[in-house]
Design an enzyme around this catalytic site. Sequence first.
Site, PDB file in Angstrom:
ATOM      1  N   GLU A   1       0.815  -1.225   0.000  1.00  0.00           N
ATOM      2  CA  GLU A   1       0.000   0.000   0.000  1.00  0.00           C
ATOM      3  C   GLU A   1       0.850   1.278   0.000  1.00  0.00           C
ATOM      4  OE1 GLU A   1      -2.718  -0.502   3.348  1.00  0.00           O
ATOM      5  OE2 GLU A   1      -4.186  -1.442   2.046  1.00  0.00           O
TER       6      GLU A   1
ATOM      7  N   GLU B   1      -7.046  -7.299  -1.114  1.00  0.00           N
ATOM      8  CA  GLU B   1      -7.719  -7.139   0.177  1.00  0.00           C
ATOM      9  C   GLU B   1      -9.165  -6.717  -0.035  1.00  0.00           C
ATOM     10  OE1 GLU B   1      -5.864  -4.750   3.171  1.00  0.00           O
ATOM     11  OE2 GLU B   1      -3.884  -5.678   2.924  1.00  0.00           O
TER      12      GLU B   1
END
Length: 819
Positions: free
Chosen positions: A177, A246
């Site tokens: 991320e 995710e």
Amino acid sequence: MVSLRVLLCFLLVSSAYATIVSHDGRAITIDGHRRVLLSGSIHYPRSTPEMWPDLIKKGKEGGLDAIETYVFWNAHEPTRRQYDFSGKLDLIRFLKTVQDEGLYGVLRIGPYACAEWNYGGFPMWLHNMPGMVFRTTNKAFMDEMQNFTTMIVDMVKKENLFASQGGPIILAQIENEYGNIMGSYGESGKAYIKWCANMAQSLDVGIPWIMCQQNDAPQPMLNTCNGFYCDNFVPNNPNTPKMWTENWTGWFKQWGGKNPHRTTEDVAFSVARFFQRGGTFNNYYMYHGGTNFDRTAGGPYITTSYDYDAPLDEYGNLNQPKYGHLKQLHDVLHSMEKTLTYGNISTIDFGNSASATIYKTEEGSSCFFGNGNETSDATISFQGKSYVVPAWSVTILPDCKNEAYNTAKITTQTSMMIKKPNEAEDSPSTLKWSWRPENMDNLLFKGKGEFTKRQLFDQKVVSNDQSDYLWYMTTIKFKKRDPLLGKSMSLRVNSTAHVLHAFVNGQNIGNQHAENGNFHYVFEKDVKFKSGRNVISLLSITVGLANYGAFFESKPTGITGPISIIGRNGDETIVKDLSSHKWSYKTGLNGFEHQFFRTESMSKWSVQSVPFNRSMTWYKATFKAPLGNNPVVVDLLGLGKGTAWVNGNNIGRYWPAFISSENGCSAKCNYRGAYHAEKCLTNCGEPTQRWYHVPRSFLNAEGDNTLVLFEEMGGNPSLVSFQTTRVGSVCANVYEKNFIELSCDRKPISAIKFASFGNPDGNCGTFEKGTCESSNSTVDILTQECVGKEKCSIDVSTEKFGAPDCNGAARRLAVEAIC
């Protein structure tokens, strides 16, 4: 010559068992075949090795193809170049358990994890290296990151666990991320991400590398999406498949917060819409959330429970209907694998957020009918037939004719979990307690620490994250005629401690903790100083270190000041700044150093006059392990804040005294409309976490077990009890022309509490008969079919239950069965 033959033989055998993992713009390919892949995150340190086989087996039975996990750097390298892969940190054992179950693995090495894990997975020694800056072109950081990443890759290679070696791991991840925060690092951030890609590629793992939330991921890295919805995600390269690393099945919980829930219908909708729009890899974060044992919870303020409202609950039970409804979706998607990965794609827009997507091959076609409208159902006419698609749902038709699945129509049971008292104890509610105080005399009266400096240090620098606790102590002398002594006086502390306890001359003058996400606050209490020597002792406590954000390692923690004594006399105010005084520091507490929590601890405990509501106190009791094999929890209602151990195993921080606010909860949760973390909250006005998981492997099945508590703030241990959690009742609310299976998780169904076929109202536990109902005795039919059995399958049809007149509305069966 012989050694060369052996080597050639080995290489031939290895290549024979190797799996070739690659990709194109449509999908991950395995041995040349495009695949629909459904994966679930299970973090090995958040459960125990004894739990892993059951969790992974349930994942497979739930329709998963793969298990995904992070690797947790600070758990494995707590001290530089000293490694720990024992117990629940045995990464290789976990990966082999995945392999034994016949599933693939996705290894997110990072080594930055986030994951609501303490410090995002970074070890504190890394922070305390000279000149260190995380996640940028900092040579010291890159050297350490490369060292750890290489070590993990080499470990995995040694065990032949990459798919290229015949192992289960089909994908590996570098960084995590970073794109969310890269802008803060400027050009150095761009250079760093290129370095990450080159470093990863140089490790030659023989499988694709992924980078999540990294729109500029350099080739050959595959950029992927994280979030509640990823159907609109577009990869940065036409040769990169649409992948979702995710899919957040719920959300994490923080101390002082409420229980988050993401509805089953919405999770299913997000997955179906992702596949409707060309996705072929979906990973659930989390599939099993588990428990933040010991000091592993991040934050600040992440709770010990990491349940995440996942398909498997914290203890490993099926979270129904989420588990079952997604299993049905997985089965349907797998049945369409070839069509979804090879078919030509066309779309029809019906307006008002309704659409059809058709995947067509020479063998046949598969269809998705999507309705993104939040309020209105859609009627879709397709190839001469009409289909009603409920608001905020997707209907899947594997043959483009017959509805096989709709995300809003749940045809799996809801399980209501209950907690039962410990039947192994004659009187489980009255544990016999002994106690001892935390010895703080040297700290409170002498201010003696491990070293002294004329400076206030960040807690991370001094404690090296070896403990939640750091003492800041100083001595101040007042002459008899000091102008401050004759005034009203207070001690003012500018604090970034998560919790602060303040003492003056041995007396506790108060405590304070951060609230509402504000971790910088001012503590001020009135104090009476005396002439002569005074000792100020401040105990700074952390509750999980920051795990997310640009430069999160630099967020202050502890007491960084200023610290002042304030004297007031009418309009006159005198401020005496203590920040540059000599401050003495001591990491940790006496009871932790002497390991009072060890079962074999020789420390002296008293059974006389056990005090309640006393801060800085140790308690100990013995108990029998609950009978059976249901998961065990300890109810800590009545306690304040502290840490708990069972047979020397740290089960995590507890804080039942932290009550969530009264407002913001939902009596009913509407699955329609985009989910966010503040939607569908429960548990208002209750302790954020009352029950704490005690894995069965921590317990002695025979003989005594020991519970030790360190109580920081003061509480009443007399209410503490051990319980088991199990399915108490199961419910269904299913439209006709469906089958429903009721199961009490390997226990017999004992009774039918409610049953009605027609248009019943309410939810599980509160069902009521509607305005139309079958004249046949639905309760009697279900009693005959289900009671006494561990599971029963019911055909919801008018042939079985009769045909009540519901004015043309679809009929439903509502049932609640007691386990």
